[in-house]
Each structure stands twice: as C-alpha cells, then as structure tokens.
Design a protein around this motif. Structure first.
Motif, PDB file in Angstrom:
ATOM      1  N   ALA A  13       0.785  -1.153   0.178  1.00  0.00           N
ATOM      2  CA  ALA A  13      -0.172   0.081  -0.075  1.00  0.00           C
ATOM      3  C   ALA A  13       0.497   1.541   0.161  1.00  0.00           C
ATOM      4  CB  ALA A  13      -1.288   0.339   1.116  1.00  0.00           C
ATOM      5  N   ASP A  14       1.762   1.253   0.097  1.00  0.00           N
ATOM      6  CA  ASP A  14       2.739   1.765   0.482  1.00  0.00           C
ATOM      7  C   ASP A  14       4.395   1.767   0.662  1.00  0.00           C
ATOM      8  OD1 ASP A  14       3.939   4.986   0.950  1.00  0.00           O
ATOM      9  OD2 ASP A  14       3.237   4.608   3.353  1.00  0.00           O
ATOM     10  N   PRO A  15       5.036   1.434  -0.637  1.00  0.00           N
ATOM     11  CA  PRO A  15       6.670   1.463  -0.865  1.00  0.00           C
ATOM     12  C   PRO A  15       6.871   1.837   0.062  1.00  0.00           C
ATOM     13  CG  PRO A  15       4.931   1.252  -3.173  1.00  0.00           C
ATOM     14  CD  PRO A  15       4.165   1.325  -1.864  1.00  0.00           C
ATOM     15  N   PRO A  16       7.930   1.453   1.162  1.00  0.00           N
ATOM     16  CA  PRO A  16       9.081   2.710   1.256  1.00  0.00           C
ATOM     17  C   PRO A  16      10.534   2.665   0.349  1.00  0.00           C
ATOM     18  CG  PRO A  16      10.241   0.083   2.230  1.00  0.00           C
ATOM     19  CD  PRO A  16       8.366   0.226   1.230  1.00  0.00           C
ATOM     20  N   PHE A  17      11.431   3.490   0.867  1.00  0.00           N
ATOM     21  CA  PHE A  17      12.429   3.717  -0.136  1.00  0.00           C
ATOM     22  C   PHE A  17      13.015   2.401  -0.734  1.00  0.00           C
ATOM     23  CE2 PHE A  17      14.510   3.226   4.377  1.00  0.00           C
ATOM     24  CZ  PHE A  17      15.594   3.072   3.711  1.00  0.00           C
TER      25      PHE A  17
END
Length: 391
Positions: A13-17
């Motif tokens: 849902a919110d791919p990290p860096f």
C-alpha cells in the motif's frame, strides 16, 4: 471483528524508500496478499526490486514432502532464481548476499515451535547480523491465536536443540514471527539490523477463523485451520508407529493404525479428556507416510472450544492412552529428515526435553500430573516475551 492487514499488504500500500534497492525475498507460495496473489508476484508488480528468492522447507511451491531435501531452482512465475534454505544449507551465504541490499521475509506460520519456518527466519536473522544487511519481516497473524495464556511448554532444553527447535521457547508460543524475531535478536544479542512491518487491525486473541479470510494451506499436511490447531500435539505422533494422518485430508487431527482398537481408545479418552474436545472413530487409508494404502482404525479430534483447546496436552494424553492400550503393538520410531538424517531422538527434539519417552512409563495419574507441570509455562513465558510483543 476487523480483518487483519498483513505486513505484506502494508508494504504494498505504501512502498518504502528501499523498494528500489536490491532485495532478496524469503518466501513461499503460501505467502499471499489480501487479493490472493503470491507475495513475490505482487511485490514485483509494485516495482519492488526483487533479485532472488530464498525458500524454506517444502520449497517455494509448498509441495515438498515433510523433511525432504529441497534443491535450488528457477521460479516459473517470476523467473527469479530460488536458493533453498532446506537443502545443502540452512543459511544464506556471503556469496548469495554479495549483491543484496535488503532481506525481506514473508512466510505464514502456524504458531508451533517445531514448525520450521521460524527456524529458517532464525538463520536469516543471523545472516543479517553477520553481513549487516537490513532484514525486514513482513509480519503475519498467528492463526492459532496470540493469546499468551494458551501457550504450552515444555520450554526447549538447549541440549535438545535442532532445526525443529534451535532456541528456548514453548511448543505453542502464541506469538507472531515478527515478535519472535525481535525477541531473539535482543535476547541473544545478535544485533541484526532488523525491522518488523506490523499487522494492522490485529487482535492477538483472535484465531484465523475469526478473520473472514480463507485458510491458505501452509505446507502439504497443514491444509486446514483444524490441522494447524491440533498440530502442536498430534505432530508428536511422528516419533511413534501411529499414523498422524499424512496422506489424508485429516492430517494432525487423527491418530490411527491397522492394529488400533479405536473404540477402546475413544472410550478411555472420553473419560480423561477436558470438555473442550471430543473424539469420533474414523477409518482411513493414507495415500502416503505410515501405513500407506493400508486400512487404519483410529480416532479423530473434534474441537468443541478453540479458545480453551490445549493441543500439546491432548497430543501427549492421546499417545499415552494408545501406548497403554496397545503394549505389544505400540513403538517409538526414528523420523528421518534432511536435517536429522538418522532420525534418532525425534521425540526429544519435538518435546524439547531429554529422555522424553520415559514420561510414558509413568502410571497414568503420575503422567498427567507430570505433563501438566511441564506444559505450564504461561507466567514465565509471558514475563519473558512481554517486552517484545507488538500487539
């Protein structure tokens, strides 16, 4: 009750860096996202830079027989290389990780010490510490509940350490793999660069049947929630000449043999067992494993109250009853696996205590007293694990 959102779906849902960095994924085909898509496929669809896959026991496709050697390969779904951590080695090597920036672990567990996915995680955790490669555990709920009051011992005696129990925890640990990773990392001073992607909406006292999600088989013999819940007790049958139901739809919920007096076993069990479980007689013919293609007579466990069910106690009690009723037929047996080629001392390794078979030579009343003491680890375990609980 809200449906828990597993760590893999939180990542998607919110791919990290770090999702563009080179990632090695430790996974198998049971690791699906909320839409039923294999996690490795979903990660690639979201542009995670997966370079290679590590697989545990049973292989990436979760089809390998229990304890069978698993070789390396290529994943037909993603065309990524697969390095087996249940074959020639148990831990990622320096060569495996030379081009890797991050390790990501996503495998569903069943909440029992001798289920080997936890110990694959332990070896990956050690590799993370050795090579200082960040390890991210995408956490998943414990299907048989995270209620610590349902934990059951014995605690593992370090003299019985093996790949089905490396470090001291109870048989039924009532934790998530993310919690245990944190616990081991700090308790054993591993100093791995570890982080856990927490589950959203997870109520730790819940069971898989409360989540409104289908049960995804986690290995060839764990095809149902009932098998997972009973596994902590009836897997102990591996160390005997009694079938635990492998090669049937009822693995780990049944016990039987061609020579078993099912009626006498059920009647004795009924007199001694708690009211959260009962047995039904069952005839079955396993297609593999012990007594393959032979008619077996036995009993099937029917769980009346999952919130009280004590799997290890029930497994031990059932073995004691069968042994006492069938003194000329019952026998302890070796259990050969890739990690224990001789198969010796399998009961000791499962229970985590030395000379475990001697327990079964006690009178029935003394046996019950002894195992109740052995299994009662709730307070000590709650105190030990409490600082590491995430939910």
């Amino acid at each position: 009750m809200p449906t828990p959102i597993a760590g893999i779906d939180v990542l998607l849902a919110d791919p990290p860096f770090w999702h563009k960095h080179k990632i090695a994924l430790v996974t198998n085909h049971a690791a699906k996202n909320k839409d039923g898509i294999p996690g490795r496929q979903a990660l690639l669809q979201h542009q995670f830079n997966i370079q290679l896959l590590f697989s545990p026991e049973h292989g990436l496709h979760v089809k390998g027989a229990d304890g069978a050697f698993i070789d390396d390969g290529i994943d037909p779904l993603t065309q990524l290389p697969i390095i087996s951590l249940y074959g020639k080695k148990l831990q990622p090597s320096a060569d495996d990780l030379k081009e890797i920036d991050y390790l990501l672990f996503d495998i569903p567990d069943v909440g029992v010490r001798f289920y080997t996915y936890l110990w694959t995680l332990s070896y990956v955790l050690e590799a993370s510490a050795t090579y200082q490669i960040p390890l991210i555990v995408a956490d998943r709920p414990n299907p048989i509940s995270g209620n610590i009051s349902l934990s059951e011992g014995p605690m593992l005696d370090s003299g019985c350490a093996s790949f089905i129990g490396r470090w001291p925890i109870p048989i039924r640990h009532s934790c998530t793999l993310g919690e245990l990773a944190n616990y081991f990392n700090q308790k054993l001073n591993l100093n791995a660069p570890l982080s856990v992607i927490k589950i959203v909406n997870y109520q730790r006292n819940s069971f898989q049947t409360d989540w409104g999600l289908p049960f995804i088989p986690t290995s060839p013999a764990i095809q149902t929630f009932e098998s997972a819940l009973c596994y902590g007790g009836l897997a102990l049958l591996e160390a005997t000449n009694i079938s635990e139901g492998r090669g049937t739809p009822y693995a780990f919920t049944i016990a039987g043999a061609p020579w078993m007096d099912a009626k006498a076993t059920a009647n004795t069990f009924k007199q001694l067992s708690p009211n959260y479980v009962r047995t039904n007689n069952i005839d079955f013919i396993p297609t593999q494993g012990k007594f393959a293609n032979q008619q077996c007579y036995g009993v099937q466990l029917e769980i009346i109250d999952k919130e009280k069910y004590q799997s290890v106690f029930i497994g031990l009690l059932l073995i004691k009853i069968i042994k006492d009723l069938h003194p000329t037929h019952f026998a302890w047996e070796n259990y050969v696996t890739n990690v224990n080629p001789s198969g010796v001392e399998h009961l000791d390794k499962l229970l985590g205590i030395k000379n475990a078979d001697s327990l079964f030579d006690l009178t029935l009343s003394n046996f019950i007293t002894e195992i109740c003491t052995l299994l009662n680890v709730e307070k000590a375990w709650q105190q030990a694990i409490h600082p590491y609980l995430l939910y």
